[in-house]
Design a protein around this motif. Sequence first.
Motif, short mmCIF file in Angstrom:
data_model
loop_
_atom_site.label_atom_id
_atom_site.label_comp_id
_atom_site.label_asym_id
_atom_site.label_seq_id
_atom_site.Cartn_x
_atom_site.Cartn_y
_atom_site.Cartn_z
N LEU A 159 67.69 22.64 9.43
CA LEU A 159 69.13 22.64 9.71
C LEU A 159 69.43 22.10 11.10
CD1 LEU A 159 70.16 26.07 8.15
CD2 LEU A 159 70.18 23.80 7.10
N GLU A 160 68.52 22.30 12.04
CA GLU A 160 68.73 21.78 13.39
C GLU A 160 68.80 20.26 13.41
OE1 GLU A 160 66.76 25.33 16.13
OE2 GLU A 160 65.50 23.65 15.46
N HIS A 161 68.18 19.61 12.43
CA HIS A 161 68.19 18.16 12.36
C HIS A 161 69.12 17.64 11.27
CE1 HIS A 161 64.21 19.09 14.21
NE2 HIS A 161 64.58 18.11 15.00
N LEU A 162 69.84 18.52 10.59
CA LEU A 162 70.64 18.10 9.44
C LEU A 162 72.09 18.56 9.52
CD1 LEU A 162 70.23 16.74 6.56
CD2 LEU A 162 69.98 19.08 5.69
N ALA A 163 72.31 19.81 9.91
CA ALA A 163 73.64 20.42 9.77
C ALA A 163 74.59 20.04 10.91
CB ALA A 163 73.51 21.93 9.70
N ASP A 164 75.87 19.93 10.55
CA ASP A 164 76.94 19.73 11.53
C ASP A 164 77.52 21.06 11.99
OD1 ASP A 164 77.14 16.73 11.25
OD2 ASP A 164 77.60 17.31 9.19
N TYR A 165 77.46 22.07 11.11
CA TYR A 165 77.98 23.41 11.40
C TYR A 165 76.93 24.43 10.94
CZ TYR A 165 82.52 21.03 11.60
OH TYR A 165 83.55 20.17 11.91
N ILE A 166 76.92 25.57 11.61
CA ILE A 166 76.04 26.67 11.24
C ILE A 166 76.89 27.93 11.03
CG2 ILE A 166 74.20 28.22 12.00
CD1 ILE A 166 73.16 25.47 11.32
N VAL A 167 76.65 28.59 9.89
CA VAL A 167 77.29 29.87 9.59
C VAL A 167 76.19 30.91 9.41
CG1 VAL A 167 78.72 31.16 7.95
CG2 VAL A 167 79.29 28.78 8.49
N LEU A 168 76.24 31.97 10.20
CA LEU A 168 75.26 33.05 10.11
C LEU A 168 75.91 34.26 9.46
CD1 LEU A 168 72.67 34.67 10.79
CD2 LEU A 168 73.62 35.00 13.10
N ILE A 169 75.28 34.75 8.40
CA ILE A 169 75.77 35.95 7.74
C ILE A 169 74.70 37.03 7.83
CG2 ILE A 169 74.97 35.16 5.44
CD1 ILE A 169 77.44 36.67 4.29
N ASP A 170 75.13 38.26 8.07
CA ASP A 170 74.22 39.39 8.13
C ASP A 170 74.89 40.60 7.51
OD1 ASP A 170 71.66 40.59 9.15
OD2 ASP A 170 73.09 41.86 10.22
N ASN A 171 74.20 41.21 6.57
CA ASN A 171 74.73 42.41 5.89
C ASN A 171 76.13 42.17 5.35
OD1 ASN A 171 74.55 45.08 4.96
ND2 ASN A 171 75.51 45.89 6.81
N GLY A 172 76.35 40.97 4.79
CA GLY A 172 77.61 40.67 4.14
C GLY A 172 78.75 40.25 5.05
N ALA A 173 78.49 40.10 6.34
CA ALA A 173 79.56 39.74 7.29
C ALA A 173 79.14 38.52 8.11
CB ALA A 173 79.87 40.91 8.22
N ILE A 174 80.12 37.69 8.47
CA ILE A 174 79.86 36.51 9.28
C ILE A 174 79.70 36.92 10.74
CG2 ILE A 174 80.78 34.31 10.10
CD1 ILE A 174 80.01 34.17 7.22
N LEU A 175 78.55 36.55 11.33
CA LEU A 175 78.32 36.81 12.75
C LEU A 175 78.55 35.57 13.61
CD1 LEU A 175 75.09 39.05 12.85
CD2 LEU A 175 77.49 39.75 12.70
N LEU A 176 78.44 34.39 13.00
CA LEU A 176 78.55 33.15 13.76
C LEU A 176 79.06 32.05 12.86
CD1 LEU A 176 77.79 31.57 16.45
CD2 LEU A 176 75.65 31.01 15.29
N ASP A 177 79.99 31.26 13.34
CA ASP A 177 80.51 30.08 12.64
C ASP A 177 80.84 29.07 13.72
OD1 ASP A 177 81.76 28.15 11.13
OD2 ASP A 177 83.34 29.45 10.34
N CYS A 178 79.96 28.08 13.91
CA CYS A 178 80.17 27.14 15.01
C CYS A 178 79.55 25.79 14.68
CB CYS A 178 79.57 27.69 16.30
SG CYS A 178 77.77 27.77 16.30
#
Length: 297
Positions: free
Chosen positions: A200-219
Motif C-alpha cells: 500500500l505504501e507504493h500503491l495507495a493514494d489514501y489510507i483508512v485504518l479501522i480497529d474494532n469496527g471504528a475508523i482511527l485514521l483516514d488520510c
Amino acid sequence: MEQAVDLSIKGIRKSYGDFSLKDVSFDVPAGAIVGLIGQNGAGKTTIMKAVLGSIALDGGSIELFGKDPAKLDEQELTALKARVGYVSAVTAYPTMMTVRQIERFYELAYPAFDRALFDEMCAKLSLDAFDKPVKDLSRGMGMKAQLACVIASGAELLVLDEPTAGLDPIVREEVLDVLRAWMNAEGRSILISSHITSDLEHLADYIVLIDNGAILLDCTADEISEQGIASLRAGELERLLADGAYAPGTLRVLKRELSYAVLVPSRRAFAQAYPEFAVDPAGIDDIMALLVKGEVR
C-alpha cells in the motif's frame, strides 16, 4: 472543483454478536486507490461485504457512483453492479469449474466483458491453465484468474480483499503492476484491503485504518509520509510533554523495551524543534501500531 466520488460510505453500522461497525464513513474518490488496513477482525471484510450489498446494514448508507443501490429498481441495480469488480481473498469459484468456464460465467454476468482483454491479461500474468479446475490451481494462479476476469469485465471500481496475501514476491509484484497499469486510464478507482502494508505504501493514494469496527485514521499517502516516529528515553518524553508544543491528547506513545515511540504529525517540524531527539519516517505499520496500541498523551 470538487472531486468526484466513486464510493461513499456514510455512517454504516452492522452488529455480529460481540462485534460491530460503529458509524464508519469514508470515500473512494474517482481516480484514486484507497488502502483499507487493520488487524484481523477489525471490520475490513464486513465493510467490503456492505459495499457489495451482500449483507444488510443496521444503519447508514452506501453510494456507488453517486447512487444509493437501495433506491434503484432491479434493472438500474444490475447496471450499477456491473460497474464494480470484486476479488476475494480466496478463489471462491466452484471447485470443478475451469478457468475458461469462469471466463464464460463473467461474459454472461458482465455485458461489457472483453474476451480479448481477458486473453491479454492472462498473457501478462502468465496464466495459461485454462483447462485446469479451480481445485488444482495454486493460490497465485487463482488470484490471477480472478484479477483477469474482473479487469476484463469492464468494471470501473475494483474492490479487492487481500489480493496479494499468500503470494510469492514475484507474483505479488505482477499483481501490483497490473493494478497500476489498470489505474492509468481515467474514471477508475480501487478499494483494497491488505496486511502487506508495504504494498500500500507504493500503491495507495489514501489510507483508512479501522480497529474494532471504528475508523482511527483516514488520510492521504502524503500525510502518512509527513509523520514521524520519535524514539525517546523516559526523561526526554517527560520534557516533550511538559514543553506544551503539542496539545494534551494529540500524541500517541508506545512503550518499547528501552525507549518510548512517539507518533508526531510532522517529522520535519519535530526535527527543527528538537534537533537533539531521534526521529525517523513513519511507515504504515508504525502508525497502525501507535494508533491501535499506543497511549494517548
